[in-house]
Design an enzyme around this catalytic site. Structure first.
Site: not given
Length: 327
Positions: A56, A218
């Site tokens: 991320h 995700h």
């Protein structure tokens, strides 16, 4: 999927080493861990710690530094860091006034951060925490009970980091966090799926001219797929969803967040459309951040975050200078 890497099993370790090489004036690594801590001199204030699975970036290590996070814990790709790693991060962040944890609402993160908090308290370190659940797209998705924690977490880093820098107590920061988080709402969209290092295919696929609204960081499912629309229409869809969460007469801070594979050109086009739509509805935008802040590897797409500026302290905190890689 082609990626620039050596061994997929070593990619997080090598990423961390590369970050230290590039930014050694700001951050350092706790040896043999996935912990990045700031180099700033300790001053006896509350430490702020966050973290989660890697993939991320720049979240969360990119926000370690004076005025934001004291330390960040990098787990494996899309996998929560372990309790022992989080405990070590708490220890290195502790300056004697306690440590505050910022946790995104994912089951693994909550379980492991809470376990680490209990272990730290057994060692007489005062610890408080907040769970960020800013994604309004869906509830009870994969990995999550309730709403997911996404790019709005960066506003929490900035505002609580400033509060700690100003010398607020851990109890004051806890109260501030509990008031702040309900005022942050996010929603995103994806043009492509995401492929983790070493995987042979994406977590999901979209047609050549197809998008999905509400996808998680995700690759979790969103709420609707449809044909790709012009940027203005995409912005209108996301703002319509967010409008349901707010009193539209209020002032806002905005994050337009790229998910990893979206060029800044497209992010700025979208920003312009958000401004047009909010002007049309007489919403006031007092603060903008545009760029990649919480990504999903190479996913093409973006998210929109609104923070209702109901407290003047929020703008004071957002405007304050910091020494980090990515703010």
């Amino acid at each position: 999927m082609k990626k620039i890497m050596n061994d997929p099993n070593e990619i997080v370790d090598e990423m961390i080493e590369g970050m230290i090489v590039a930014h050694s004036q700001l951050i350092q690594r706790v040896p043999e861990t996935g912990i990045i801590q700031r180099r700033a001199e300790k001053t006896g204030k509350v430490g702020i710690v966050s973290g989660g699975g890697s993939g991320h970036e720049p979240a969360h290590a990119g926000f370690v530094g004076e005025g934001m996070l004291s330390a960040a814990v990098c787990g494996a790709v899309f996998t929560s860091p372990t309790p022992d790693q989080i405990l070590e991060a708490i220890k290195v962040a502790d300056e004697g006034a306690g440590v505050f944890l910022i946790i995104k609402n994912y089951s693994g993160d909550i379980m492991n951060f809470e376990m680490a908090q209990e272990l730290a308290e057994m060692e007489d370190i005062e610890v408080e925490s907040i769970v960020v659940d800013d994604d309004v797209a869906v509830e009870d998705s994969i990995f999550t009970q309730g709403k997911r924690g996404v790019a709005g977490t960066i506003f929490v880093h900035k505002i609580l980091g400033y509060a700690a820098q100003q010398g607020k107590s851990i109890k004051e920061i806890k109260k501030l966090a509990e008031e702040l988080v309900p005022n942050i709402k996010s929603i995103g969209l994806a043009l492509t799926g995401v492929t983790t290092p070493g995987a042979s295919q994406a977590s999901f696929t979209l047609g050549e001219n197809e998008i999905e609204y509400g996808v998680g960081i995700h690759g979790e499912p969103g709420y609707r797929r449809e044909k790709l629309q012009p940027s203005y229409d995409l912005a209108e869809e996301l703002l319509t969803k967010l409008a349901e969460e707010f009193d539209v007469t209020r002032r806002f801070a905005v994050i337009i967040n790229g998910l990893g594979g979206t060029p800044l050109m497209e992010q700025y086009v979208f920003t312009n459309d958000v401004k047009k739509l909010m002007d049309k509805d007489e919403w006031s935008i007092d603060f903008y951040k545009v760029g990649n802040f919480m990504t999903s590897l190479e996913m093409q797409g973006l998210s929109l975050t609104l923070l209702c500026l109901e407290d003047d302290f929020y703008m004071e905190a957002l405007s304050a200078p910091v020494e980090t890689i990515s703010w």
